[in-house]
Each structure stands twice: as C-alpha cells, then as structure tokens.
Design a protein around this motif. Structure first.
Motif, PDB file in Angstrom:
ATOM      1  N   ASP A 187       0.817  -1.223   0.000  1.00 38.05           N
ATOM      2  CA  ASP A 187       0.000   0.000   0.000  1.00 38.05           C
ATOM      3  C   ASP A 187       0.847   1.267   0.000  1.00 38.05           C
ATOM      4  OD1 ASP A 187      -2.484  -1.342   0.070  1.00 38.05           O
ATOM      5  OD2 ASP A 187      -2.291  -1.650   2.235  1.00 38.05           O
ATOM      6  N   LEU A 188       2.161   1.124   0.098  1.00 43.03           N
ATOM      7  CA  LEU A 188       3.033   2.295   0.079  1.00 43.03           C
ATOM      8  C   LEU A 188       3.324   2.703  -1.367  1.00 43.03           C
ATOM      9  CD1 LEU A 188       5.631   1.320   2.839  1.00 43.03           C
ATOM     10  CD2 LEU A 188       3.734   2.931   3.044  1.00 43.03           C
ATOM     11  N   THR A 189       3.285   3.996  -1.626  1.00 41.84           N
ATOM     12  CA  THR A 189       3.653   4.533  -2.935  1.00 41.84           C
ATOM     13  C   THR A 189       4.774   5.552  -2.744  1.00 41.84           C
ATOM     14  OG1 THR A 189       2.035   6.351  -2.861  1.00 41.84           O
ATOM     15  CG2 THR A 189       1.295   4.243  -3.772  1.00 41.84           C
ATOM     16  N   THR A 205      -5.013   4.119   1.478  1.00 37.92           N
ATOM     17  CA  THR A 205      -5.983   3.709   2.494  1.00 37.92           C
ATOM     18  C   THR A 205      -7.350   3.582   1.841  1.00 37.92           C
ATOM     19  OG1 THR A 205      -6.619   5.961   3.132  1.00 37.92           O
ATOM     20  CG2 THR A 205      -4.666   5.031   4.207  1.00 37.92           C
ATOM     21  N   ALA A 206      -8.322   3.112   2.607  1.00 35.49           N
ATOM     22  CA  ALA A 206      -9.677   2.945   2.076  1.00 35.49           C
ATOM     23  C   ALA A 206     -10.284   4.273   1.653  1.00 35.49           C
ATOM     24  CB  ALA A 206     -10.570   2.265   3.120  1.00 35.49           C
ATOM     25  N   SER A 207      -9.826   5.362   2.263  1.00 36.25           N
ATOM     26  CA  SER A 207     -10.374   6.685   1.953  1.00 36.25           C
ATOM     27  C   SER A 207      -9.497   7.484   0.997  1.00 36.25           C
ATOM     28  CB  SER A 207     -10.575   7.484   3.241  1.00 36.25           C
ATOM     29  OG  SER A 207      -9.356   7.608   3.946  1.00 36.25           O
ATOM     30  N   GLY A 208      -8.426   6.874   0.483  1.00 37.19           N
ATOM     31  CA  GLY A 208      -7.548   7.577  -0.444  1.00 37.19           C
ATOM     32  C   GLY A 208      -6.103   7.515   0.022  1.00 37.19           C
ATOM     33  N   GLU A 209      -5.241   8.296  -0.619  1.00 38.53           N
ATOM     34  CA  GLU A 209      -3.832   8.295  -0.252  1.00 38.53           C
ATOM     35  C   GLU A 209      -3.573   9.231   0.922  1.00 38.53           C
ATOM     36  OE1 GLU A 209      -0.941   7.016  -3.851  1.00 38.53           O
ATOM     37  OE2 GLU A 209      -1.511   9.121  -3.806  1.00 38.53           O
ATOM     38  N   ARG A 210      -2.755   8.757   1.856  1.00 38.86           N
ATOM     39  CA  ARG A 210      -2.384   9.548   3.030  1.00 38.86           C
ATOM     40  C   ARG A 210      -0.896   9.862   2.960  1.00 38.86           C
ATOM     41  NH1 ARG A 210      -0.657   8.392   8.558  1.00 38.86           N
ATOM     42  NH2 ARG A 210      -0.373   6.204   7.963  1.00 38.86           N
ATOM     43  N   PRO A 211      -0.517  11.148   2.896  1.00 35.89           N
ATOM     44  CA  PRO A 211       0.915  11.485   2.851  1.00 35.89           C
ATOM     45  C   PRO A 211       1.597  11.130   4.159  1.00 35.89           C
ATOM     46  CG  PRO A 211      -0.417  13.468   3.087  1.00 35.89           C
ATOM     47  CD  PRO A 211      -1.375  12.345   2.860  1.00 35.89           C
ATOM     48  N   LEU A 212       2.782  10.558   4.065  1.00 35.19           N
ATOM     49  CA  LEU A 212       3.550  10.198   5.256  1.00 35.19           C
ATOM     50  C   LEU A 212       4.691  11.167   5.500  1.00 35.19           C
ATOM     51  CD1 LEU A 212       3.716   6.304   4.887  1.00 35.19           C
ATOM     52  CD2 LEU A 212       2.127   7.676   6.248  1.00 35.19           C
TER      53      LEU A 212
END
Length: 262
Positions: free
Chosen positions: A120-122, A181-188
């Motif tokens: 799931d990491l981009t 994530t299920a709701s979209g991409e989350r920046p880390l």
C-alpha cells in the motif's frame, strides 16, 4: 539497512539493497514479462510518459514502454537488454549519491511497515537523467512494489516516469511517501535531497505548511488540526530551520520550488 558508502552506487548494490539478507541464486527463475495491450502502449507513447518494471532478483526488466525512446532517445530494446546497468550509465553523475539515499529511505519505509501493508506504500522520487543527445532532463518516478516474497522483501516494481523539466524545480532529488488507504492516499513524509544532507519533513509539518500556505494563522491552524498553539509554533520553527529560511514568505517560496505546496 545502510547501503555501502565506500563503493560508487551501482546496479549490483541496488539489487542487493532491495533484496537484503537474500543470497543471490545462481540461476534465479525470472518473473514473467509484462505484456500490455498494443493500443495501451501506443497511448503511453503519445502521452510522453515511460513505464518500466524491474525484477530485483535478476536485475532485468520485466517491461519497458516505448515512451523511453521519445523521452530519452534511447532504443527501448537496448535499454531493456542492459538491465539496471542502463540506469546508472545514463543517470546524471551529480544525482548518483542522492539516488542511493532515496533507495535507502524507501527501504527504511518498507522495513518499518507491516508486511501486509507494504504493497500500500507509494513512492514518488525525482532525479536527473542524460538523454541520447546529451541533454539533462528532470524526471519524476511514481513507484509501487508489485510483488513480494514470503519474507516481505520486494521481488519487482512498477514505475511510471514523467518529464518535469519544464517545472524548473531547483531541487533535483525529492522523495514523497504516501500510503493507500480505504479513503484515499495519506501522505507520510517528504524528503529533499540536497548535496549530502537530506532534509526530512514529517507528515504533520507538511499539514502545517499547507495551512500556512492557505493563509491561516497559527491559532487557526491549532484549531483545525486539534493541537495546541505552542505545538503549531514549534512545527513552524522546525520548518524554517529545515528550509534554511528566516520567514514565512521565504518558507513558502522554498516550498513552492520543491512542489510541496501549490
């Protein structure tokens, strides 16, 4: 893991880095090639983008799209035959150490993620390449790992490359890490690689930066992020220190140059 520093970064070190602790097989069974529809390949070529997939066990390409000929001017089959050696042969020499650090940062992210979440990491990173006619182009690579072994180590990737030279970004090498994530991409986090000292920005710092860019005051940011005013001030001080600037105007100018804010 930490990659070797006393040897120039090359394709052998890259393969070893992405397969840490895995002894190389004498004759590894390659992953099957990726064979896309010809019409899809034609659309990719027209778009000016370039796609590739690498088998880390063999150092060979599973796929190279025809867009590489339009973007860099190199023969697609020759580049594919050269494997990872092709990358290092035509990488801008000033970015070789940065690419090593980028790969090291990617590996740290993978090692820190649960095995079930690694796919799931981009990763989006930038670097410069030399074209067949001697020009320097600034490229953005959007990378995902497409296959993993039972130990959670990557077997192959899939990467989409685009030319961002027209954006005239002052920083040659950046790394943006996101999680699907299920709701979209989350920046880390985002890291800017300048010379030999990478500059890392946390997810919270980027959130504060984005709200500063929107014109919100520190008190308003505190309310929006449900954190204290003093915490916001600390984040803003850290942003100024990391960017090496003295005020908000310079900070936002720096952030726009890097593409951290719109």
């Amino acid at each position: 893991m930490t990659l070797a520093m006393n040897t120039p970064y090359n394709e052998q070190l890259m393969r070893a880095a992405f397969r840490p602790g895995t002894p190389p097989a004498a004759d590894p069974q390659p992953l099957p090639p990726i064979v896309p529809d010809a019409r899809f390949e034609a659309l990719l070529a027209r778009s000016g983008t370039w796609c590739y997939s690498v088998d880390y066990r063999t150092g060979r390409y599973r796929y190279v799209s025809p867009g590489i000929e339009r973007m860099l001017g190199y023969d697609r089959n020759a580049w594919k035959f050269g494997g990872l050696t092709s990358v290092f042969r035509h990488l801008h020499p000033d970015d070789r150490e940065c690419l090593r650090q980028i790969h090291e940062a990617i590996l740290e992210e993978l090692d820190g993620a649960p095995r079930a979440r690694r796919s799931d990491l981009t990763f989006t990173f930038t670097c410069r390449m030399l074209t067949a006619d001697g020009r320097t182009v600034h490229l953005s690579h959007h990378l995902i790992f497409s296959d993993f072994d039972a130990g959670g180590q990557p077997l192959s990737n899939f990467t989409l490359v685009s030319d961002i030279s027209a954006l005239r970004a002052n920083t040659a090498c950046l790394l943006h890490v996101k999680e699907r994530t299920a709701s979209g991409e989350r920046p880390l986090r985002t890291t800017a690689f300048r010379c030999k000292a990478p500059v890392k920005f946390s997810r919270r710092e980027l959130e504060v930066l984005d709200l500063v860019n929107d014109g919100l005051s520190s008190q308003e940011i505190a309310g929006k992020l449900y954190i204290s005013y003093n915490t916001v001030c600390t984040h803003r001080k850290n942003l100024l220190r990391k960017a090496g600037v003295k005020g908000t105007v310079e900070l936002l100018g720096y952030a726009r140059e890097l593409g951290l804010v719109g």
